[in-house]
Write a protein that holds these residues in place. Structure first.
Motif, mmCIF file in Angstrom:
data_model
loop_
_atom_site.group_PDB
_atom_site.id
_atom_site.type_symbol
_atom_site.label_atom_id
_atom_site.label_comp_id
_atom_site.label_asym_id
_atom_site.label_seq_id
_atom_site.Cartn_x
_atom_site.Cartn_y
_atom_site.Cartn_z
ATOM 1 N N HIS A 31 0.841 -1.204 0.000
ATOM 2 C CA HIS A 31 0.000 0.000 0.000
ATOM 3 C C HIS A 31 0.877 1.256 0.000
ATOM 4 O O HIS A 31 0.617 2.215 -0.748
ATOM 5 C CB HIS A 31 -0.912 -0.022 1.229
ATOM 6 N N HIS A 32 1.917 1.243 0.820
ATOM 7 C CA HIS A 32 2.804 2.403 0.899
ATOM 8 C C HIS A 32 3.556 2.605 -0.413
ATOM 9 O O HIS A 32 3.734 3.744 -0.878
ATOM 10 C CB HIS A 32 3.798 2.212 2.051
ATOM 11 N N ARG A 33 3.988 1.510 -1.030
ATOM 12 C CA ARG A 33 4.691 1.585 -2.312
ATOM 13 C C ARG A 33 3.807 2.240 -3.374
ATOM 14 O O ARG A 33 4.255 3.074 -4.170
ATOM 15 C CB ARG A 33 5.096 0.179 -2.743
ATOM 16 N N ARG A 34 2.524 1.877 -3.383
ATOM 17 C CA ARG A 34 1.590 2.455 -4.355
ATOM 18 C C ARG A 34 1.395 3.948 -4.110
ATOM 19 O O ARG A 34 1.274 4.733 -5.063
ATOM 20 C CB ARG A 34 0.252 1.717 -4.295
ATOM 21 N N MET A 35 1.372 4.319 -2.842
ATOM 22 C CA MET A 35 1.235 5.747 -2.521
ATOM 23 C C MET A 35 2.441 6.530 -3.016
ATOM 24 O O MET A 35 2.306 7.615 -3.593
ATOM 25 C CB MET A 35 1.073 5.916 -1.006
ATOM 26 N N VAL A 36 3.642 5.988 -2.790
ATOM 27 C CA VAL A 36 4.868 6.667 -3.228
ATOM 28 C C VAL A 36 4.907 6.750 -4.749
ATOM 29 O O VAL A 36 5.277 7.792 -5.317
ATOM 30 C CB VAL A 36 6.114 5.924 -2.699
ATOM 31 N N ALA A 37 4.505 5.671 -5.416
ATOM 32 C CA ALA A 37 4.537 5.650 -6.885
ATOM 33 C C ALA A 37 3.567 6.664 -7.488
ATOM 34 O O ALA A 37 3.853 7.283 -8.515
ATOM 35 C CB ALA A 37 4.201 4.241 -7.387
ATOM 36 N N ALA A 38 2.412 6.833 -6.840
ATOM 37 C CA ALA A 38 1.364 7.683 -7.410
ATOM 38 C C ALA A 38 1.503 9.154 -7.022
ATOM 39 O O ALA A 38 0.966 10.030 -7.695
ATOM 40 C CB ALA A 38 -0.007 7.171 -6.970
ATOM 41 N N TRP A 54 7.750 11.400 -13.116
ATOM 42 C CA TRP A 54 7.670 10.586 -11.892
ATOM 43 C C TRP A 54 6.751 9.386 -12.114
ATOM 44 O O TRP A 54 7.098 8.247 -11.798
ATOM 45 C CB TRP A 54 7.151 11.427 -10.725
ATOM 46 N N TRP A 55 5.577 9.643 -12.661
ATOM 47 C CA TRP A 55 4.625 8.543 -12.854
ATOM 48 C C TRP A 55 5.136 7.541 -13.885
ATOM 49 O O TRP A 55 5.066 6.323 -13.676
ATOM 50 C CB TRP A 55 3.264 9.087 -13.280
ATOM 51 N N ASN A 56 5.667 8.025 -14.986
ATOM 52 C CA ASN A 56 6.156 7.124 -16.036
ATOM 53 C C ASN A 56 7.472 6.447 -15.668
ATOM 54 O O ASN A 56 7.814 5.418 -16.245
ATOM 55 C CB ASN A 56 6.338 7.900 -17.350
ATOM 56 N N PHE A 91 8.754 1.747 -12.281
ATOM 57 C CA PHE A 91 9.806 0.944 -11.642
ATOM 58 C C PHE A 91 9.307 0.286 -10.347
ATOM 59 O O PHE A 91 9.595 -0.880 -10.076
ATOM 60 C CB PHE A 91 11.023 1.820 -11.316
ATOM 61 N N LEU A 92 8.552 1.041 -9.552
ATOM 62 C CA LEU A 92 8.097 0.519 -8.260
ATOM 63 C C LEU A 92 6.951 -0.483 -8.389
ATOM 64 O O LEU A 92 6.819 -1.388 -7.563
ATOM 65 C CB LEU A 92 7.652 1.674 -7.348
ATOM 66 N N LEU A 93 6.122 -0.326 -9.431
ATOM 67 C CA LEU A 93 4.915 -1.146 -9.543
ATOM 68 C C LEU A 93 4.975 -2.176 -10.663
ATOM 69 O O LEU A 93 3.972 -2.819 -10.963
ATOM 70 C CB LEU A 93 3.686 -0.241 -9.753
ATOM 71 N N ASP A 94 6.146 -2.344 -11.253
ATOM 72 C CA ASP A 94 6.305 -3.337 -12.316
ATOM 73 C C ASP A 94 5.874 -4.714 -11.788
ATOM 74 O O ASP A 94 6.471 -5.258 -10.857
ATOM 75 C CB ASP A 94 7.769 -3.390 -12.757
ATOM 76 N N ALA A 95 4.828 -5.281 -12.393
ATOM 77 C CA ALA A 95 4.275 -6.550 -11.892
ATOM 78 C C ALA A 95 5.274 -7.693 -11.994
ATOM 79 O O ALA A 95 5.277 -8.597 -11.159
ATOM 80 C CB ALA A 95 2.999 -6.891 -12.658
ATOM 81 N N ARG A 96 6.112 -7.671 -13.009
ATOM 82 C CA ARG A 96 7.063 -8.770 -13.205
ATOM 83 C C ARG A 96 8.357 -8.581 -12.428
ATOM 84 O O ARG A 96 8.966 -9.547 -11.986
ATOM 85 C CB ARG A 96 7.390 -8.914 -14.700
ATOM 86 N N ASN A 97 8.770 -7.315 -12.292
ATOM 87 C CA ASN A 97 10.057 -7.074 -11.634
ATOM 88 C C ASN A 97 10.049 -5.741 -10.888
ATOM 89 O O ASN A 97 10.741 -4.797 -11.276
ATOM 90 C CB ASN A 97 11.184 -7.094 -12.684
ATOM 91 N N PRO A 98 9.269 -5.644 -9.799
ATOM 92 C CA PRO A 98 9.264 -4.381 -9.047
ATOM 93 C C PRO A 98 10.636 -4.091 -8.461
ATOM 94 O O PRO A 98 11.300 -4.975 -7.931
ATOM 95 C CB PRO A 98 8.225 -4.646 -7.944
ATOM 96 N N ALA A 119 8.192 3.063 5.804
ATOM 97 C CA ALA A 119 8.133 1.618 5.580
ATOM 98 C C ALA A 119 9.190 0.896 6.419
ATOM 99 O O ALA A 119 8.913 -0.146 7.024
ATOM 100 C CB ALA A 119 8.341 1.315 4.092
ATOM 101 N N GLU A 120 10.396 1.449 6.464
ATOM 102 C CA GLU A 120 11.471 0.840 7.250
ATOM 103 C C GLU A 120 11.116 0.829 8.737
ATOM 104 O O GLU A 120 11.361 -0.150 9.442
ATOM 105 C CB GLU A 120 12.774 1.612 7.017
ATOM 106 N N HIS A 121 10.532 1.925 9.209
ATOM 107 C CA HIS A 121 10.135 2.007 10.612
ATOM 108 C C HIS A 121 9.040 0.985 10.922
ATOM 109 O O HIS A 121 9.055 0.357 11.996
ATOM 110 C CB HIS A 121 9.641 3.417 10.930
ATOM 111 N N PHE A 122 8.110 0.811 9.996
ATOM 112 C CA PHE A 122 7.020 -0.146 10.203
ATOM 113 C C PHE A 122 7.565 -1.564 10.351
ATOM 114 O O PHE A 122 7.173 -2.300 11.262
ATOM 115 C CB PHE A 122 6.045 -0.082 9.018
#
Length: 228
Positions: free
Chosen positions: A123-130, A156-158, A163-170, A209-212
């Motif tokens: 969830h956090h990764r998606r927030m950062v990506a978007a 940033w989005w492209n 890079f962060l949300l690549d389904a095959r190789n995030p 994320a690291e703190h979590f």
């Protein structure tokens, strides 16, 4: 001859103890099975000094163990030092690659926390990506602040989003940032780009994320790994 019988202990494991105690230098490394059996011996006979040696060897060889094995050893033999590394590795392991045997090794509670941690990180990764970090103040060389903002958002989005949300190789955050810096930035001025790169290098976006992960790990260690 009157051999000494030690119930529940193999000859090979006892020889590991003798080898260490009497200073026989081993030419090769210990196998993961040898280290696991050696740790069991130290726990059974309360050999604290030798256990420190074995734990150090296990940590040195940590990448040769599956992290579920390390979790099992940490809980079973009260070894807190190897738990955080193993938990971090499991948090980065796709759930589909964690087998039933792995779940049995780590236990239900650790597995459940891994699932929750991965969901939170995703969830956090998606927030950062978007949501790109905003350019709050443009540099002196920026001649088109509006165009600079628009291109920064699009790149940033492209870039980071892909890079962060690549389904095959995030990509991990650090690798995604490295690749992102290699892109073309259109109307983003050099000054603005450098300012934002400094912000990205600080890793502020992923400190949460690291703190979590660290906090979840700490709570499990306190609950499951009892200090003798």
């Amino acid at each position: 001859d009157r051999p000494i019988r030690l119930d529940g202990l193999s000859r090979e494991t006892f020889e590991l103890f003798l080898e260490h105690t009497f200073g026989r230098v081993r030419t090769g490394s210990y196998t993961t099975d040898e280290l696991s059996r050696f740790l069991h011996f130290c726990d059974m006979y309360q050999c604290r000094h030798t256990q420190e040696f074995v734990v150090h060897r296990i940590f040195t060889a940590r990448f040769r163990f599956h992290p579920a094995q390390l979790i099992n050893l940490a809980i079973k033999y009260h070894v807190r030092t190897i738990f955080p590394f193993a938990f971090q590795q499991l948090a980065e392991t796709p759930i589909s690659e964690i087998t039933h045997a792995h779940r049995e090794l780590m236990g239900h509670e650790v597995f459940l926390n891994i699932v929750y941690a991965q969901a939170a990180l995703d969830h956090h990764r998606r927030m950062v990506a978007a949501e790109e970090p905003k350019i709050l103040m443009h540099s002196s060389d920026c001649q088109d602040p509006t165009g600079c903002n628009e291109d920064w958002h699009a790149i940033w989005w492209n870039g980071m989003g892909r890079f962060l949300l690549d389904a095959r190789n995030p990509q991990p955050y650090s690798d995604a940032v490295k690749r992102f810096k290699e892109l073309k930035f259109g109307r983003v001025s050099e000054g603005c780009k450098e300012l934002m790169f400094k912000l990205l290098d600080q890793g502020a976006a992923f400190h949460h994320a690291e703190h979590f992960i660290s906090e979840a790990c700490h709570l499990l260690v306190e609950k499951l790994v009892f200090e003798p």
